[in-house]
Design an enzyme around this catalytic site. Structure first.
Site, short mmCIF file in Angstrom:
data_model
loop_
_atom_site.label_atom_id
_atom_site.label_comp_id
_atom_site.label_asym_id
_atom_site.label_seq_id
_atom_site.Cartn_x
_atom_site.Cartn_y
_atom_site.Cartn_z
N SER A 110 14.09 23.13 123.63
CA SER A 110 14.21 21.98 124.28
C SER A 110 13.01 21.84 125.45
CB SER A 110 15.42 21.65 125.00
OG SER A 110 15.71 20.53 125.51
N ASP A 135 18.49 14.52 116.10
CA ASP A 135 18.31 14.94 117.47
C ASP A 135 18.39 13.50 118.49
OD1 ASP A 135 17.58 15.82 120.17
OD2 ASP A 135 16.17 17.11 119.43
N HIS A 168 20.14 18.69 118.36
CA HIS A 168 19.39 19.04 119.51
C HIS A 168 19.89 20.43 119.48
CE1 HIS A 168 16.40 18.69 122.81
NE2 HIS A 168 17.23 19.53 123.43
#
Length: 432
Positions: A239, A331, A366
């Site tokens: 991330s 995501d 994600h």
């Protein structure tokens, strides 16, 4: 069941979290309906469970690795379904996420077999048999060291043995804090890994962290450790940590990562800015935040459309080391699919696309974590700049996300071994 003694076997009963288990029930009557159930009590005292419905074969046996679950939290022949399909028991708090914060202790999972096809009320029934298992992020001999040097905070994990070993600087995402479990697992596989804290829950501390200087110091701490091969240190980010890794690989004059693994990240990142400035810049696009039908926060539009201005994204033509991008196609937190496409185009135009590997997983979200970690489509999240508690939509669907996590971890380890270890024969084997 009168006069029979079901035998439940789980092997190994003590293993690393990325090791598969073999679950077999023997000595049942043939064609008996049974439920296999797993139960874990988290460090936050929440209960998590998974279960599958089976029918014993003609020999009175259920073999989870080859027999299909007919229902439950997973279906089909799924050797690890009792782990990756775990979910909070009915009546639990909302927005939970299962994470291991104390790597000195194992995840303890009770695996039981019950008569009949059950979907609830497990705590009110007596199982036919139960086995207690331990799942560890640290193999025996892995050493954990607190790092407080030159203003850098983190935790260094050293593999057992004389070394030297390759090194990894391990960075998590926008949730902040110090997250150690992936580094502990990397050390169990033969890498000196430092879990880095760079988004602190202490506001006074975050303001002191510069965009590159802090991370360069951290990288050098890993590189200069006497057990580390100095020219074989990688960046590993998820991330926001992946965005930091790309920024460092492209622009740092002081460090040269041997390779990078970037999971669920983007190159859209204001260049030459401090961390607070980056967060402030991104918060200016907060008006693009959406909410799904359940009120969960969707952030993926914040960086869309992908900018053309090189001041607003990393110049991927400057990347000089092998790079693995990991992308979940569902995501909902970050525009990783669009970012990967733009990264590939930029590197193709610059002539360095041969350095790029993209792993793209349909219906994965994600939070692509080490394998067999339960999937969380949405969970509680504290927004860094406001400290507001929201439920963030991460995306993904349970079975394909589990497939992505297992494949991604295996291929990430292979990628790191390929580019960091001098020869295949020098790679230590992880055992508990």
């Amino acid at each position: 069941m009168v006069g029979t003694f079901p035998l439940l076997s789980v092997q190994p009963t003590r293993g690393l979290v990325d090791e598969k288990i073999q679950v077999v029930v023997r000595n049942l009557p043939s064609a008996l309906s049974v439920t296999l159930h797993s139960l874990h009590r988290s460090e936050d005292k929440d209960l998590w469970e998974a279960f599958g419905h089976y029918t014993s074969d003609g020999q009175g046996t259920v073999t989870v690795a080859k027999d299909a679950s007919l229902g439950g939290t997973y279906e089909g022949a799924e050797p690890m379904g009792l782990l990756w399909s775990m979910q909070p028991v009915p009546g639990s708090r909302t927005g939970l996420r299962l994470r291991k914060m104390d790597v000195f202790t194992p995840m303890v999972v009770h695996i039981s077999v019950y008569s009949g096809h059950m979907t609830e009320g497990f705590s009110k029934q007596s199982p036919l048999a139960t086995v207690v298992t331990e799942r560890w992020y640290m193999a025996p001999g892995v050493c954990r060291i607190d790092i407080r040097e030159h203003g850098v905070r983190g935790t260094l994990f050293l593999p057992p043995g004389p070394g030297p070993f390759p090194g990894v600087l391990d960075m998590w995402g926008g949730g902040g804090g110090l997250v150690e479990y992936r580094s502990g697992l990397l050390a169990s596989h033969g890498f000196v890994s430092m879990a880095l804290e760079y988004l602190s829950h202490d506001k006074n501390r975050t303001s002191d962290i510069e965009s590159k200087t802090y991370f360069e110091k951290a990288f050098r701490i890993v590189k200069e450790h006497p057990l580390v091969m100095k020219d074989r240190v990688a960046l590993f980010g998820l991330s926001f940590g992946a965005s930091v890794a790309l920024n460092l690989a492209a622009y740092s004059k002081d460090i040269s990562p041997r390779c990078c693994v970037c999971i669920s990240g983007s190159h859209v990142y204001p260049v030459n800015k401090s961390i607070p400035d980056v967060i402030m810049k991104m918060s200016e696009h907060g008006y693009k935040t959406r909410f799904d039908e359940d009120g969960h926060v969707v952030w993926r539009d914040i960086i869309l459309p992908i900018p053309t201005d090189l001041g607003e994204k990393v110049d991927m033509g400057r990347i000089k080391c092998p790079l693995m991008l990991v992308v979940g196609e569902d995501d909902q937190n970050w525009a990783t699919v669009e970012s990967a496409k733009d990264i590939a185009q930029m590197m193709r135009a610059a002539g360095n696309e041969h350095l790029l590997t993209i792993l793209q997983y349909p219906d994965a979200g994600h939070l692509i974590e080490p394998p067999y970690t339960p999937h969380f489509r949405a969970s509680n999240f504290i927004v860094p700049q406001t400290r507001q508690k929201v439920i963030m939509l991460w995306g993904g669907y349970t079975k394909p996300h589990a497939v992505a996590q297992e494949d991604c971890w295996e291929r990430s380890l292979s990628f790191l071994r390929q580019h960091l270890y001098p020869s295949p024969d020098s790679v230590p084997k992880a055992k508990l």
